[in-house]
Motif scaffolding. Structure first.
Motif, PDB file in Angstrom:
ATOM      1  N   VAL A  16       0.849  -1.195   0.000  1.00  0.00           N
ATOM      2  CA  VAL A  16       0.000   0.000   0.000  1.00  0.00           C
ATOM      3  C   VAL A  16       0.886   1.248   0.000  1.00  0.00           C
ATOM      4  O   VAL A  16       1.815   1.355   0.805  1.00  0.00           O
ATOM      5  CB  VAL A  16      -0.908   0.005   1.249  1.00  0.00           C
ATOM      6  CG1 VAL A  16      -1.648   1.326   1.374  1.00  0.00           C
ATOM      7  CG2 VAL A  16      -1.895  -1.165   1.197  1.00  0.00           C
ATOM      8  N   ASP A  20      -1.458   7.057  -0.530  1.00  0.00           N
ATOM      9  CA  ASP A  20      -2.878   6.717  -0.703  1.00  0.00           C
ATOM     10  C   ASP A  20      -3.609   6.705   0.630  1.00  0.00           C
ATOM     11  O   ASP A  20      -4.772   7.102   0.729  1.00  0.00           O
ATOM     12  CB  ASP A  20      -3.026   5.350  -1.387  1.00  0.00           C
ATOM     13  CG  ASP A  20      -2.566   5.396  -2.841  1.00  0.00           C
ATOM     14  OD1 ASP A  20      -2.444   6.530  -3.382  1.00  0.00           O
ATOM     15  OD2 ASP A  20      -2.317   4.322  -3.429  1.00  0.00           O
ATOM     16  N   VAL A  21      -2.914   6.216   1.667  1.00  0.00           N
ATOM     17  CA  VAL A  21      -3.535   6.213   2.994  1.00  0.00           C
ATOM     18  C   VAL A  21      -3.755   7.655   3.449  1.00  0.00           C
ATOM     19  O   VAL A  21      -4.829   8.014   3.949  1.00  0.00           O
ATOM     20  CB  VAL A  21      -2.659   5.456   4.023  1.00  0.00           C
ATOM     21  CG1 VAL A  21      -3.332   5.444   5.389  1.00  0.00           C
ATOM     22  CG2 VAL A  21      -2.360   4.036   3.544  1.00  0.00           C
ATOM     23  N   LYS A  24      -6.741   9.261   2.063  1.00  0.00           N
ATOM     24  CA  LYS A  24      -8.005   8.772   2.613  1.00  0.00           C
ATOM     25  C   LYS A  24      -8.234   9.241   4.053  1.00  0.00           C
ATOM     26  O   LYS A  24      -9.339   9.644   4.416  1.00  0.00           O
ATOM     27  CB  LYS A  24      -7.977   7.243   2.543  1.00  0.00           C
ATOM     28  CG  LYS A  24      -9.175   6.530   3.099  1.00  0.00           C
ATOM     29  CD  LYS A  24     -10.134   6.120   2.000  1.00  0.00           C
ATOM     30  CE  LYS A  24     -11.365   5.413   2.551  1.00  0.00           C
ATOM     31  NZ  LYS A  24     -11.122   4.007   2.852  1.00  0.00           N
ATOM     32  N   LEU A  31       0.775   4.415  11.033  1.00  0.00           N
ATOM     33  CA  LEU A  31       0.526   3.357  10.057  1.00  0.00           C
ATOM     34  C   LEU A  31       1.309   2.115  10.470  1.00  0.00           C
ATOM     35  O   LEU A  31       2.525   2.189  10.673  1.00  0.00           O
ATOM     36  CB  LEU A  31       0.980   3.831   8.667  1.00  0.00           C
ATOM     37  CG  LEU A  31       0.691   2.895   7.504  1.00  0.00           C
ATOM     38  CD1 LEU A  31      -0.810   2.698   7.325  1.00  0.00           C
ATOM     39  CD2 LEU A  31       1.282   3.467   6.210  1.00  0.00           C
ATOM     40  N   VAL A 389      -3.835   3.312  11.536  1.00  0.00           N
ATOM     41  CA  VAL A 389      -4.227   2.550  10.348  1.00  0.00           C
ATOM     42  C   VAL A 389      -3.362   1.294  10.290  1.00  0.00           C
ATOM     43  O   VAL A 389      -2.179   1.348  10.611  1.00  0.00           O
ATOM     44  CB  VAL A 389      -3.997   3.399   9.063  1.00  0.00           C
ATOM     45  CG1 VAL A 389      -4.419   2.631   7.816  1.00  0.00           C
ATOM     46  CG2 VAL A 389      -4.732   4.729   9.161  1.00  0.00           C
ATOM     47  N   VAL A 391      -2.079  -1.937   7.777  1.00  0.00           N
ATOM     48  CA  VAL A 391      -1.996  -2.510   6.436  1.00  0.00           C
ATOM     49  C   VAL A 391      -1.817  -4.013   6.557  1.00  0.00           C
ATOM     50  O   VAL A 391      -1.111  -4.503   7.441  1.00  0.00           O
ATOM     51  CB  VAL A 391      -0.785  -1.914   5.680  1.00  0.00           C
ATOM     52  CG1 VAL A 391      -0.500  -2.688   4.396  1.00  0.00           C
ATOM     53  CG2 VAL A 391      -1.018  -0.443   5.381  1.00  0.00           C
ATOM     54  N   PHE A 396      -5.784  -1.749   3.524  1.00  0.00           N
ATOM     55  CA  PHE A 396      -5.569  -1.018   4.770  1.00  0.00           C
ATOM     56  C   PHE A 396      -6.911  -0.637   5.374  1.00  0.00           C
ATOM     57  O   PHE A 396      -7.894  -0.459   4.661  1.00  0.00           O
ATOM     58  CB  PHE A 396      -4.676   0.213   4.566  1.00  0.00           C
ATOM     59  CG  PHE A 396      -5.300   1.349   3.789  1.00  0.00           C
ATOM     60  CD1 PHE A 396      -6.012   2.353   4.444  1.00  0.00           C
ATOM     61  CD2 PHE A 396      -5.154   1.433   2.412  1.00  0.00           C
ATOM     62  CE1 PHE A 396      -6.563   3.415   3.726  1.00  0.00           C
ATOM     63  CE2 PHE A 396      -5.698   2.482   1.686  1.00  0.00           C
ATOM     64  CZ  PHE A 396      -6.414   3.483   2.353  1.00  0.00           C
ATOM     65  N   GLU A 397      -6.923  -0.571   6.695  1.00  0.00           N
ATOM     66  CA  GLU A 397      -8.142  -0.147   7.398  1.00  0.00           C
ATOM     67  C   GLU A 397      -7.773   0.776   8.545  1.00  0.00           C
ATOM     68  O   GLU A 397      -6.735   0.598   9.189  1.00  0.00           O
ATOM     69  CB  GLU A 397      -8.899  -1.365   7.965  1.00  0.00           C
ATOM     70  CG  GLU A 397      -9.761  -2.035   6.924  1.00  0.00           C
ATOM     71  CD  GLU A 397     -10.664  -3.127   7.499  1.00  0.00           C
ATOM     72  OE1 GLU A 397     -11.172  -2.950   8.633  1.00  0.00           O
ATOM     73  OE2 GLU A 397     -10.832  -4.142   6.815  1.00  0.00           O
ATOM     74  N   ILE A 398      -8.658   1.723   8.799  1.00  0.00           N
ATOM     75  CA  ILE A 398      -8.487   2.569   9.983  1.00  0.00           C
ATOM     76  C   ILE A 398      -8.788   1.701  11.196  1.00  0.00           C
ATOM     77  O   ILE A 398      -9.857   1.081  11.271  1.00  0.00           O
ATOM     78  CB  ILE A 398      -9.454   3.770   9.929  1.00  0.00           C
ATOM     79  CG1 ILE A 398      -9.080   4.673   8.759  1.00  0.00           C
ATOM     80  CG2 ILE A 398      -9.420   4.551  11.251  1.00  0.00           C
ATOM     81  CD1 ILE A 398     -10.023   5.841   8.543  1.00  0.00           C
TER      82      ILE A 398
END
Ligand SMILES: *Cc1c(COP(=O)(O)O)cnc(C)c1O
Length: 419
Positions: A16, A20-21, A24, A31, A389, A391, A396-398
């Protein structure tokens, strides 16, 4: 080793792009790489596989539910220091029988709730605490396993704030006193005094302090056993150092090659409590440049992250490598401090660094921020705590939402006499 590297000009976490993170979730944020976390746990587990260790991740280094969950799923136990961490551990699906509870100042409520939960054992740091655990265990009609944390009086050769095994430190019990407690165990009928715990500090890069401490402890153990003590658990603590800049810490295999010979022929259940070693290089802190400024003496890069988000530079003078999230080779390099918006001179994330001449809007990564990063963050200056966040592969998700302004005053009220 970790899973943050450049592909072309872009910094990636696994598959990822960090950019990009940021697009968003906005900045600043932490991270984490699930793969790095689990790899580090696995490295230690493999290195010590011949003694089947219980590896209890030290939650104070990073207690985010997703981080804890990833490690629990990989087989880790947990080292906790509060009811808050116990709550998180259970929320993350941990097995209580793999939880060890440390700390010099456990309250009656903490002891009560932890016994009820059925944790594996307490690491106890004073005779007074034993009296309290014994009394509460008696009331609950439970028999509770306890390790005594001993202070081996060795120099860990690390930062003075994270040295814990010298005799002037508040941690642990001197060997003579510990021996007296073991011989007096009849005083604690509801306690099974069955382990020894030692933890000499943090960010220890050399093998020698560990070897010295563990040797002392093993001699002490043999001495205790001669006098009839039945020791089941040997908890060797955490403290393994990692690479922040140019450290050359021992690897898990090198550590094991020095420690395993000491354990040969011993039947103890060996426990380790690594925190930083597992999560330190598994996280970065991402922040955005707001302004740059120069005075006669210095150049400053002012970013949107600050000491309340990542306090290690201010607290310990800690070093976090500064990387561009997107490389731009056209930028000349300058000498500058990376500072936050907080009203303190101590608010810096990096000092006197040779870094690219960043401009407003550029994204910066502070590396190796996965341990003692978010867990030490605060709301100082009424700054909402940042998002976290995770990965995994190309996803990836919060895993923790950025706090909102109403979060800042949650629980506060204006009293009636001021209305
Ligand atoms: C903080 C702590 C650990 C973890 O230390 P690391 O340096 O992060 O490995 C382990 N055990 C105890 C008792 C601690 O206080």
């Amino acid at each position: 080793m970790h899973d943050f590297c450049y592909k072309g000009k872009e910094l990636y976490c696994e598959e990822v792009a960090v950019r990009d993170v940021a697009g968003k979730v906005l900045t600043p944020f932490y991270l984490y790489s699930r793969k790095t976390l689990v790899d580090h746990y696995t490295k230690l587990a493999k290195a010590f596989k011949s003694v089947k260790p219980l590896i209890c991740f030290s939650m104070k280094a990073n207690s985010n539910l997703a981080v804890v969950r990833a490690l629990v799923k990989a087989g880790a136990g947990l080292d906790i220091v509060s009811l808050g961490e116990l709550f998180r551990a259970l929320e993350a699906g941990a097995d209580a029988k793999k939880i060890v509870y440390a700390g010099v100042g456990k309250t009656r409520k903490e002891i009560h709730d932890a016994i009820k939960t059925g944790i594996l054992l307490f690491n106890v740091e004073s005779a007074g605490e034993l009296v309290v655990i014994n009394e509460i265990a008696g009331k609950l009609k439970k028999h509770v396993q306890v390790s005594l944390r001993v202070n081996p009086d060795v120099e860990a050769k690390t930062h003075s704030y994270v040295t814990t095994g010298k005799k002037e430190s508040k941690f642990g019990i001197e060997l003579d006193t510990a021996e007296a407690i073991f011989l007096d165990k009849a005083r604690y009928p509801h306690i099974d005094l069955c382990g020894i715990h030692v933890h000499i500090g943090s960010q220890i890069t050399l093998g020698e302090p560990f070897v010295q401490a563990f040797r002392k402890v093993l001699i002490f153990l043999a001495h205790l056993e001669k006098q009839g003590a039945k020791i089941k658990f040997l908890n060797l603590g955490g403290g393994l150092g990692i690479i922040y800049s140019d450290e050359k810490p021992q690897t898990a295999d090198e550590f094991a090659s020095r420690i395993l010979p000491l354990l040969q022929g011993k039947k103890f259940q060996v426990i380790f409590e690594p925190g930083r070693f597992i999560c330190g290089n598994a996280g970065i802190f991402v922040t955005q440049v707001l302004y740059t400024k120069k005075n006669q003496a210095k150049s400053f890069v002012v970013v949107d992250g600050a000491m309340n988000d990542l306090i290690r530079p201010s607290l310990y003078g800690a070093y976090h490598e500064v990387l561009s999230v997107t490389k731009n080779e056209n930028l000349k390099r300058i000498q500058a401090d990376v500072v936050g918006p907080v009203c303190e001179t101590g608010d810096f994330l990096a000092k006197d660094r040779n870094i690219p001449d960043f401009g407003s809007g550029d994204l910066i990564a502070l590396m190796s921020a996965g341990a003692y990063g978010f867990t030490m963050s605060s709301n100082y200056n009424s700054r909402p705590r940042v998002a976290e966040v995770m990965v995994s592969g190309n996803k990836f998700e919060i895993v923790r939402k950025r706090e909102t302004l109403p979060d800042l005053v949650r629980g506060e009220t204006i009293p009636s006499f001021l209305k």
